[in-house]
Design a protein around this motif. Structure first.
Motif, PDB file in Angstrom:
ATOM      1  N   HIS A 167       0.870  -1.180   0.000  1.00  0.00           N
ATOM      2  CA  HIS A 167       0.000   0.000   0.000  1.00  0.00           C
ATOM      3  C   HIS A 167       0.905   1.228   0.000  1.00  0.00           C
ATOM      4  O   HIS A 167       1.871   1.283   0.764  1.00  0.00           O
ATOM      5  CB  HIS A 167      -0.900  -0.021   1.251  1.00  0.00           C
ATOM      6  CG  HIS A 167      -1.992   1.008   1.201  1.00  0.00           C
ATOM      7  ND1 HIS A 167      -1.736   2.353   1.350  1.00  0.00           N
ATOM      8  CD2 HIS A 167      -3.326   0.900   0.991  1.00  0.00           C
ATOM      9  CE1 HIS A 167      -2.891   3.015   1.236  1.00  0.00           C
ATOM     10  NE2 HIS A 167      -3.870   2.151   1.026  1.00  0.00           N
ATOM     11  N   THR A 197      -5.190  -0.670   4.399  1.00  0.00           N
ATOM     12  CA  THR A 197      -4.902  -2.029   4.889  1.00  0.00           C
ATOM     13  C   THR A 197      -5.290  -2.197   6.364  1.00  0.00           C
ATOM     14  O   THR A 197      -4.789  -3.104   7.033  1.00  0.00           O
ATOM     15  CB  THR A 197      -3.414  -2.365   4.669  1.00  0.00           C
ATOM     16  OG1 THR A 197      -2.611  -1.306   5.186  1.00  0.00           O
ATOM     17  CG2 THR A 197      -3.111  -2.536   3.191  1.00  0.00           C
ATOM     18  N   THR A 199      -5.161  -0.063   9.198  1.00  0.00           N
ATOM     19  CA  THR A 199      -4.381   0.397  10.353  1.00  0.00           C
ATOM     20  C   THR A 199      -5.281   0.927  11.474  1.00  0.00           C
ATOM     21  O   THR A 199      -5.053   0.631  12.653  1.00  0.00           O
ATOM     22  CB  THR A 199      -3.381   1.499   9.916  1.00  0.00           C
ATOM     23  OG1 THR A 199      -2.745   1.095   8.708  1.00  0.00           O
ATOM     24  CG2 THR A 199      -2.337   1.730  10.980  1.00  0.00           C
ATOM     25  N   GLU A 215     -13.281   0.249   2.419  1.00  0.00           N
ATOM     26  CA  GLU A 215     -12.129   0.367   1.524  1.00  0.00           C
ATOM     27  C   GLU A 215     -12.550  -0.035   0.121  1.00  0.00           C
ATOM     28  O   GLU A 215     -13.177  -1.073  -0.071  1.00  0.00           O
ATOM     29  CB  GLU A 215     -10.966  -0.500   2.038  1.00  0.00           C
ATOM     30  CG  GLU A 215      -9.804  -0.664   1.084  1.00  0.00           C
ATOM     31  CD  GLU A 215      -9.218   0.644   0.550  1.00  0.00           C
ATOM     32  OE1 GLU A 215      -8.958   1.563   1.342  1.00  0.00           O
ATOM     33  OE2 GLU A 215      -9.044   0.753  -0.679  1.00  0.00           O
TER      34      GLU A 215
HETATM   35  C1  SAM Z   1      -4.346   7.305   2.321  1.00  0.00           C
HETATM   36  S1  SAM Z   1      -5.011   5.736   2.016  1.00  0.00           S
HETATM   37  C2  SAM Z   1      -5.481   5.188   3.635  1.00  0.00           C
HETATM   38  C3  SAM Z   1      -4.445   4.320   4.260  1.00  0.00           C
HETATM   39  C4  SAM Z   1      -4.815   3.784   5.629  1.00  0.00           C
HETATM   40  N1  SAM Z   1      -4.856   4.831   6.626  1.00  0.00           N
HETATM   41  C5  SAM Z   1      -3.807   2.722   6.071  1.00  0.00           C
HETATM   42  O1  SAM Z   1      -3.078   2.947   7.045  1.00  0.00           O
HETATM   43  O2  SAM Z   1      -3.708   1.683   5.396  1.00  0.00           O
HETATM   44  C6  SAM Z   1      -6.559   6.066   1.257  1.00  0.00           C
HETATM   45  C7  SAM Z   1      -7.361   4.822   0.881  1.00  0.00           C
HETATM   46  O3  SAM Z   1      -8.650   5.229   0.422  1.00  0.00           O
HETATM   47  C8  SAM Z   1      -9.083   4.255  -0.515  1.00  0.00           C
HETATM   48  N2  SAM Z   1     -10.222   4.837  -1.245  1.00  0.00           N
HETATM   49  C9  SAM Z   1     -10.222   5.739  -2.254  1.00  0.00           C
HETATM   50  N3  SAM Z   1     -11.476   6.050  -2.616  1.00  0.00           N
HETATM   51  C10 SAM Z   1     -12.302   5.351  -1.819  1.00  0.00           C
HETATM   52  C11 SAM Z   1     -13.713   5.256  -1.704  1.00  0.00           C
HETATM   53  N4  SAM Z   1     -14.550   5.958  -2.500  1.00  0.00           N
HETATM   54  N5  SAM Z   1     -14.225   4.451  -0.745  1.00  0.00           N
HETATM   55  C12 SAM Z   1     -13.409   3.725   0.081  1.00  0.00           C
HETATM   56  N6  SAM Z   1     -12.057   3.772  -0.002  1.00  0.00           N
HETATM   57  C13 SAM Z   1     -11.506   4.576  -0.924  1.00  0.00           C
HETATM   58  C14 SAM Z   1      -7.841   3.960  -1.330  1.00  0.00           C
HETATM   59  O4  SAM Z   1      -7.920   2.723  -1.996  1.00  0.00           O
HETATM   60  C15 SAM Z   1      -6.749   3.975  -0.218  1.00  0.00           C
HETATM   61  O5  SAM Z   1      -6.510   2.676   0.266  1.00  0.00           O
END
Ligand code: SAM
Length: 230
Positions: A167, A197, A199, A215
């Motif tokens: 990720h 993932t 967290t 997610e």
């Molecule tokens: C910055 S990352 C978050 C990471 C998370 N805090 C971690 O520690 O794994 C943003 C996440 O939002 C997801 N995402 C994007 N658009 C989304 C949606 N409409 N609904 C749900 N998840 C979404 C992406 O796939 C990505 O995994």
């Protein structure tokens, strides 16, 4: 709520395209934050982690300004990922090249509430007094004081992308843990609508809270499920 949405910095997520026009991105995220406000408990906390980049520095501030009609900004926490202390530096960050910009060592963590009056458990993430004479002199009963709004949380050292489950942008588990502990409600129900993932869900479990994650990407969600069942 503890969440870190995509920052619109053209990161390579598996499914989500992180390169929207800025106006579309802001409208999309404001809409989601309004929905978060709709389901946030009256005494709930919404911790929103977001950062800009050297070439797109305004985005977090544009976003938070647009959220002003919908939330109180109860605290603005700076997540410090790396810091240079006299003769030493601690923590990791992605270096910025060239001669115009400084390396970006921090991110924003906006603490939004409905009223601005949500009671927090500041000492749940407190730090010991440096000068112990302050404990009695200031009428404290415990050797703990408020940590303040600069949180130094370094990423642990990793040697491969596999260690962050491929990720591109997880946050360290300590970040959501401190948010949940600071909010201080026993048996809290924590939602992360951009769960990656998982967290936040691992943090919720670690502090005895219940977690719900949403997610988009099936593989990230599968990693989260695997970590939670492990
Ligand atoms: C910055 S990352 C978050 C990471 C998370 N805090 C971690 O520690 O794994 C943003 C996440 O939002 C997801 N995402 C994007 N658009 C989304 C949606 N409409 N609904 C749900 N998840 C979404 C992406 O796939 C990505 O995994």
């Amino acid at each position: 709520m503890v969440t870190s949405p995509p920052y619109n910095l053209d990161l390579r997520y598996r499914t989500y395209r992180d390169d929207r026009a800025e106006a579309d991105y802001l409208a999309w995220l404001v809409g989601i934050c309004q929905q978060i406000g709709r389901v946030l408990a009256p005494d709930g906390s919404f911790f929103l982690n977001i950062a800009g980049s050297s070439t797109q520095p305004w985005v977090p501030f544009e976003l938070i300004t647009r959220l002003r009609p919908h939330f109180a900004l109860q605290n603005h926490i700076t997540w410090v990922k790396s810091i240079a202390l006299e003769g030493d530096s601690v923590g990791h960050y992605k270096p910025v090249g060239g001669t115009r910009f400084l390396n970006r060592n921090h991110e924003n963590l906006f603490h939004l509430t409905h009223t601005g009056h949500v009671v927090l458990d500041r000492l749940a993430i407190g730090v010991p007094f440096k000068d112990k004479s302050n404990i009695a002199r200031r009428g404290h009963t415990r050797d703990l004081r408020c940590r303040g709004d600069s949180w130094f949380i370094p990423y642990r050292t990793i040697r491969s992308k596999q260690q962050r489950h491929h990720h591109p942008a997880p946050f360290p588990q300590t970040l959501p843990e401190w948010c949940i502990r600071l909010h201080g409600k026993p048996d809290a129900l924590v939602l992360d609508p951009f769960a990656g993932t998982g967290t936040t869900l691992l943090a919720a479990r670690a502090v005895g809270a219940r977690g719900i994650g949403i997610e988009l990407d099936e593989e990230y969600a599968a990693v989260a499920r695997g970590l939670l069942s492990g």
